[in-house]
Design a protein around this motif. Structure first.
Motif, PDB file in Angstrom:
ATOM      1  N   SER A  64       0.818  -1.207   0.000  1.00 41.40           N
ATOM      2  CA  SER A  64       0.000   0.000   0.000  1.00 41.40           C
ATOM      3  C   SER A  64       0.857   1.264   0.000  1.00 41.40           C
ATOM      4  O   SER A  64       0.592   2.214  -0.747  1.00 41.40           O
ATOM      5  CB  SER A  64      -0.924  -0.010   1.230  1.00 41.40           C
ATOM      6  N   SER A  65       1.909   1.255   0.824  1.00 39.54           N
ATOM      7  CA  SER A  65       2.783   2.436   0.897  1.00 39.54           C
ATOM      8  C   SER A  65       3.543   2.658  -0.405  1.00 39.54           C
ATOM      9  O   SER A  65       3.926   3.785  -0.732  1.00 39.54           O
ATOM     10  CB  SER A  65       3.777   2.288   2.061  1.00 39.54           C
ATOM     11  N   ALA A  66       3.760   1.579  -1.169  1.00 40.12           N
ATOM     12  CA  ALA A  66       4.467   1.675  -2.451  1.00 40.12           C
ATOM     13  C   ALA A  66       3.507   1.892  -3.614  1.00 40.12           C
ATOM     14  O   ALA A  66       3.946   1.963  -4.777  1.00 40.12           O
ATOM     15  CB  ALA A  66       5.294   0.413  -2.685  1.00 40.12           C
ATOM     16  N   GLY A  67       2.198   1.971  -3.317  1.00 41.20           N
ATOM     17  CA  GLY A  67       1.211   2.170  -4.368  1.00 41.20           C
ATOM     18  C   GLY A  67       1.019   0.952  -5.251  1.00 41.20           C
ATOM     19  O   GLY A  67       0.696   1.075  -6.436  1.00 41.20           O
ATOM     20  N   LEU A  68       1.210  -0.242  -4.675  1.00 38.17           N
ATOM     21  CA  LEU A  68       1.121  -1.478  -5.444  1.00 38.17           C
ATOM     22  C   LEU A  68      -0.103  -2.292  -5.026  1.00 38.17           C
ATOM     23  O   LEU A  68      -0.614  -2.156  -3.907  1.00 38.17           O
ATOM     24  CB  LEU A  68       2.385  -2.325  -5.242  1.00 38.17           C
ATOM     25  N   ARG A  69      -0.549  -3.163  -5.928  1.00 41.92           N
ATOM     26  CA  ARG A  69      -1.631  -4.111  -5.643  1.00 41.92           C
ATOM     27  C   ARG A  69      -1.091  -5.524  -5.844  1.00 41.92           C
ATOM     28  O   ARG A  69      -0.124  -5.739  -6.582  1.00 41.92           O
ATOM     29  CB  ARG A  69      -2.810  -3.882  -6.589  1.00 41.92           C
ATOM     30  N   LEU A  70      -1.707  -6.489  -5.212  1.00 42.54           N
ATOM     31  CA  LEU A  70      -1.263  -7.878  -5.352  1.00 42.54           C
ATOM     32  C   LEU A  70      -1.230  -8.310  -6.813  1.00 42.54           C
ATOM     33  O   LEU A  70      -0.318  -9.030  -7.242  1.00 42.54           O
ATOM     34  CB  LEU A  70      -2.194  -8.809  -4.561  1.00 42.54           C
ATOM     35  N   SER A  71      -2.211  -7.860  -7.579  1.00 39.29           N
ATOM     36  CA  SER A  71      -2.287  -8.269  -8.981  1.00 39.29           C
ATOM     37  C   SER A  71      -1.161  -7.696  -9.825  1.00 39.29           C
ATOM     38  O   SER A  71      -0.853  -8.205 -10.908  1.00 39.29           O
ATOM     39  CB  SER A  71      -3.637  -7.837  -9.578  1.00 39.29           C
ATOM     40  N   GLY A  72      -0.515  -6.625  -9.351  1.00 38.34           N
ATOM     41  CA  GLY A  72       0.543  -5.994 -10.135  1.00 38.34           C
ATOM     42  C   GLY A  72       1.939  -6.262  -9.628  1.00 38.34           C
ATOM     43  O   GLY A  72       2.913  -5.675 -10.110  1.00 38.34           O
ATOM     44  N   VAL A  73       2.080  -7.152  -8.631  1.00 38.96           N
ATOM     45  CA  VAL A  73       3.395  -7.438  -8.057  1.00 38.96           C
ATOM     46  C   VAL A  73       4.264  -8.186  -9.062  1.00 38.96           C
ATOM     47  O   VAL A  73       3.823  -9.141  -9.708  1.00 38.96           O
ATOM     48  CB  VAL A  73       3.250  -8.264  -6.766  1.00 38.96           C
ATOM     49  N   THR A  74       5.510  -7.741  -9.192  1.00 34.94           N
ATOM     50  CA  THR A  74       6.495  -8.416 -10.035  1.00 34.94           C
ATOM     51  C   THR A  74       7.622  -8.960  -9.157  1.00 34.94           C
ATOM     52  O   THR A  74       7.696  -8.666  -7.964  1.00 34.94           O
ATOM     53  CB  THR A  74       7.093  -7.435 -11.062  1.00 34.94           C
ATOM     54  N   PHE A  75       8.499  -9.714  -9.781  1.00 33.85           N
ATOM     55  CA  PHE A  75       9.647 -10.237  -9.042  1.00 33.85           C
ATOM     56  C   PHE A  75      10.484  -9.099  -8.489  1.00 33.85           C
ATOM     57  O   PHE A  75      10.983  -9.162  -7.365  1.00 33.85           O
ATOM     58  CB  PHE A  75      10.491 -11.127  -9.956  1.00 33.85           C
ATOM     59  N   ALA A  76      10.636  -8.025  -9.270  1.00 35.78           N
ATOM     60  CA  ALA A  76      11.409  -6.867  -8.813  1.00 35.78           C
ATOM     61  C   ALA A  76      10.765  -6.229  -7.582  1.00 35.78           C
ATOM     62  O   ALA A  76      11.461  -5.751  -6.679  1.00 35.78           O
ATOM     63  CB  ALA A  76      11.521  -5.840  -9.937  1.00 35.78           C
TER      64      ALA A  76
END
Length: 310
Positions: A40-52
Motif C-alpha cells: 500500500s505504501s508503495a502504491g502497489l496491488r497484489l495483482s501488479g506485483v512483479t519479481f522486482a
C-alpha cells in the motif's frame, strides 16, 4: 475492505480449513499485515506485483533490521500467498515462483552447564521450602520449581508443559503422553525429583484452597486456566537472577530444553533417542546439540589445558 485484503483473508481461511494451527494462522496474519502495508505504501496491488517488487520488499525488511528468522518466515508467506493466488485464478502469474527458500543459519543455542542448571533448580526449591514465607508465596514458588523440573527432566517445550493435565501424576508420572507440534503425540519421561516437586506444588495449592482438577500448572488464585507462557518466562528469568547465573537475561524455558538435550548427549545418549524425546521431525534439527557439545569441549580445553591460553 480492499480487494487485496479480501484475497489475503481468503488465503488465511483456506489455510485454516487445512492443517494449519491457530498459532500458525496468527503468525501468518502478522506477516500479511506487514506485506500488505508495504504494498500500500508503495502504491502497489497484489495483482501488479512483479519479481522486482518482491526484491524491493525483502530489501525493505533487511533495511528495517528484522531478524534473519523473521525475514525467512515472511519470505515463505509471500511465496505461499502468490502461489495460491495463481493456482486459484486470482492472478495471471506467480511473481514468487523464482524465489528460493532462505537457508537459515543454525546458531548454536545458549546452554547452561550442569552445575549452573543445578544451582538454578536448587534456588527454586529453596524458595519453595522457606518456612518463613506465607502459604501463597510458598505455593507460587513450589509451582515454579515443579515447572522447571518438568522442563529439564523431559525436554518439553513450554507450550507443552503449561498445558499438562492434572492426570499426569495419576500413574506416578514416570512416563506420559503429550501432544506436541503438528498435533503429534510422543512419550516423555519424568524423573523422581520432578514428580516430587509436582506433588509438593499440588499439596500446597490444595492447602491454599485452589487446586485444578484439569491443569497441572495453574495460578495459585485461580485453577480454571493453565499457567501462561509469559508467567513462565518471567519466573525463569527471576530465578536465574536470584541464582546468580552469569547471563540471567538469556535464560528462558527453552534454555532448559536445550540443557536437557545437551546434558544427555554429553553423557552418551543416542542422538536418535534425543530426537524422539524432543519431538523433532528431522534429525538435522537435533544435530545442533552435537555442535553445542563440541563447543563446550573446545571451551574446556582452552580453559584447562596448560597450553590453552598460549
Amino acid at each position: 475492505m480492499s480487494n487485496d485484503r479480501l484475497l489475503a483473508e481468503a488465503w488465511l481461511e483456506a489455510l485454516a480449513v487445512g492443517t494449519a494451527a491457530d498459532g500458525t494462522i496468527e503468525t501468518y496474519q502478522d506477516d500479511l499485515d506487514c506485506y500488505l502495508g508495504w504494498l500500500s505504501s508503495a502504491g502497489l496491488r497484489l495483482s501488479g506485483v512483479t519479481f522486482a517488487c518482491l526484491v524491493g520488499y525483502f530489501g525493505h525488511l533487511s533495511a528495517k533490521g528484522y531478524a534473519e528468522a523473521t525475514v525467512a518466515h515472511r519470505r515463505a508467506v509471500v511465496r505461499t500467498l502468490h502461489a495460491w493466488l495463481f493456482a486459484e485464478g486470482h492472478a495471471e502469474g506467480n511473481p514468487a515462483a523464482l524465489l528460493e527458500p532462505l537457508q537459515r543459519s543454525r546458531n548454536v543455542p545458549f546452554v547452561l552447564s550442569i552445575d549452573e542448571t543445578e544451582r538454578f533448580l536448587d534456588t527454586a526449591h529453596a524458595l519453595a521450602a522457606d518456612g518463613s514465607l506465607g502459604l501463597y508465596r510458598r505455593a507460587a514458588y513450589a509451582r515454579r520449581a515443579a515447572l522447571f523440573e518438568a522442563l529439564y527432566s523431559s525436554g518439553m517445550r513450554i507450550t507443552e508443559a503449561v498445558r499438562l493435565p492434572a492426570s499426569v501424576l495419576a500413574n506416578n508420572g514416570k512416563m506420559f503422553n503429550i501432544r506436541g507440534k503438528g498435533d503429534k503425540e510422543r512419550m516423555v519421561p519424568l524423573g523422581s525429583r520432578a514428580v516430587e516437586a509436582m506433588r509438593l506444588w499440588r499439596s500446597l495449592a490444595a492447602e491454599y484452597g485452589v487446586i485444578s482438577p484439569q491443569w497441572l500448572f495453574h495460578s495459585v488464585r485461580d485453577g480454571t486456566k493453565p499457567t501462561s507462557r509469559s508467567a513462565a518466562f518471567r519466573d525463569v528469568r527471576e530465578t536465574a537472577e536470584m541464582a546468580g547465573l552469569a547471563r540471567p537475561h538469556e535464560v528462558s524455558p527453552h534454555v532448559l530444553r536445550h540443557a536437557f538435550a545437551t546434558h544427555l548427549l554429553s553423557n552418551g545418549a543416542d542422538l536418535r533417542a534425543i530426537q524422539t524425546l524432543l519431538g523433532h521431525e528431522d534429525i538435522g534439527t537435533t544435530e545442533i546439540y552435537t555442535h553445542v557439545d563440541q563447543r563446550r569441549s573446545i571451551d574446556m580445553v582452552m580453559r584447562l589445558h596448560p597450553l590453552g591460553a598460549s
